[in-house]
Scaffold this active site. Sequence first.
Site, PDB file in Angstrom:
ATOM      1  N   LEU A   1      -2.775   1.097  -5.250  1.00 21.98           N
ATOM      2  CA  LEU A   1      -2.980   2.097  -6.300  1.00 21.98           C
ATOM      3  C   LEU A   1      -1.705   2.358  -7.100  1.00 21.98           C
ATOM      4  O   LEU A   1      -0.620   2.097  -6.615  1.00 21.98           O
ATOM      5  CB  LEU A   1      -3.339   3.454  -5.675  1.00 21.98           C
ATOM      6  CG  LEU A   1      -4.600   3.598  -4.829  1.00 21.98           C
ATOM      7  CD1 LEU A   1      -4.489   4.858  -3.979  1.00 21.98           C
ATOM      8  CD2 LEU A   1      -5.814   3.698  -5.739  1.00 21.98           C
TER       9      LEU A   1
ATOM     10  N   SER B   1       0.846  -1.200   0.000  1.00 22.20           N
ATOM     11  CA  SER B   1       0.000   0.000   0.000  1.00 22.20           C
ATOM     12  C   SER B   1       0.875   1.242   0.000  1.00 22.20           C
ATOM     13  O   SER B   1       2.050   1.189   0.369  1.00 22.20           O
ATOM     14  CB  SER B   1      -0.894   0.011   1.242  1.00 22.20           C
ATOM     15  OG  SER B   1      -1.524   1.268   1.377  1.00 22.20           O
ATOM     16  N   HIS B   2       0.283   2.381  -0.376  1.00 21.69           N
ATOM     17  CA  HIS B   2       0.983   3.661  -0.266  1.00 21.69           C
ATOM     18  C   HIS B   2       1.213   4.037   1.193  1.00 21.69           C
ATOM     19  O   HIS B   2       2.022   4.900   1.493  1.00 21.69           O
ATOM     20  CB  HIS B   2       0.161   4.767  -0.928  1.00 21.69           C
ATOM     21  CG  HIS B   2       0.343   4.821  -2.407  1.00 21.69           C
ATOM     22  ND1 HIS B   2       0.046   3.751  -3.218  1.00 21.69           N
ATOM     23  CD2 HIS B   2       0.818   5.787  -3.215  1.00 21.69           C
ATOM     24  CE1 HIS B   2       0.330   4.079  -4.465  1.00 21.69           C
ATOM     25  NE2 HIS B   2       0.795   5.298  -4.491  1.00 21.69           N
ATOM     26  N   SER B   3       0.443   3.408   2.066  1.00 19.89           N
ATOM     27  CA  SER B   3       0.516   3.762   3.476  1.00 19.89           C
ATOM     28  C   SER B   3       0.948   2.555   4.292  1.00 19.89           C
ATOM     29  O   SER B   3       0.368   1.464   4.174  1.00 19.89           O
ATOM     30  CB  SER B   3      -0.868   4.249   3.940  1.00 19.89           C
ATOM     31  OG  SER B   3      -1.043   3.996   5.314  1.00 19.89           O
TER      32      SER B   3
ATOM     33  N   GLY C   1       3.870   6.357  -0.223  1.00 19.34           N
ATOM     34  CA  GLY C   1       4.547   6.042  -1.480  1.00 19.34           C
ATOM     35  C   GLY C   1       4.799   4.555  -1.554  1.00 19.34           C
ATOM     36  O   GLY C   1       4.154   3.768  -0.850  1.00 19.34           O
TER      37      GLY C   1
END
Lengths: 199, 136
Positions: free
Chosen positions: B75, B13-15, B50
């Site tokens: 994403l 994940s981005h997080s 990121g």
Amino acid sequence: MLDADFFRRWMTAAAAAVDREAERLTALDSAIGDADHGSNLQRGFAAVTAVLEKDAPQTPGAVLTLAGRQLISTVGGASGPLYGTLLRRTGKALGEAAEVDEEQFAVALRTGVDAVMALGGAAPGDKTMVDALVPAVDALGEGFGAARTAAEQGAEATVPLQARKGRASYLGERSIGHQDPGATSSALLIAALVEADDE
Amino acid sequence: MSDASLVGIVLVSHSARVAESVAELAQGLVGDGSAVSVAAAGGTTGGGFGTSAELIAAAAAAVDRGAGVAVLADLGSAVLTVKALLAEGDELPDNTRLVDAPFVEGAVAAVVTASTGADLGAVEAAAVEAYAYRKV
């Protein structure tokens, strides 16, 4: 003929251009993206110049393959895998030759651009880096200067387009009227070829 | 069933918190979820939002038990980075696959299926099928 030194100069010139234009890239990205394009590429290309100095690859293909790998591992945004794939595939297409001519480079770069389109699923007109890279590769047969002009015109031509890929596509029509940050940085990368050639 | 035969799961994940929480949730919802190796690869190495190729490669290596690794991503750059690493050839364990699935629902389906000792193809199919669970 283009040797490993030429491609090292290309990467160094690209890093300098990204440094110089980082604020502009981030400003473009804050309009339609997440405002990190300049800083992401700055970090990535700084890492590229550092690893090229440290590992001193000896062929054009090895320079670009290493640079691409470094971008994938250090950028942290979508531009990392996209630019990384562009350089790595171009590098792999150049093989192990100690020198390549401009025509061989043009063929290899087209392989790289095709790989970027396959990875991101973007086509010309989607308001992405592809809109600068495809015209640049098409013009490369007429020299680096022609490729630079084509890339810059391609980037400017993204202004009226509506984004169809990436985060900007969520904005729909509100993405219209802004120049695409990825196409803009792609034009910088292509312009850096002219600088590498002049030195 | 020995742990050695289970498919490993990586959540990108981005997080970091999203990846870790979804991993925790998916394992918590499975009876013997802790038998499945699930690793979170969220955010950048600096702790920001990121994607980190380094964290993804480390997570995949950590969950690889020889039965394959299923990677789910949220994403944009998370998906692109996994694809670029797979194209690289030597960055991820053999038999690592990016699974096209909704992040949370797909993770739960993947962990449940992996816990039964199913092979990578079955884990992938279960995660992909999560797209079909309509909510209204």
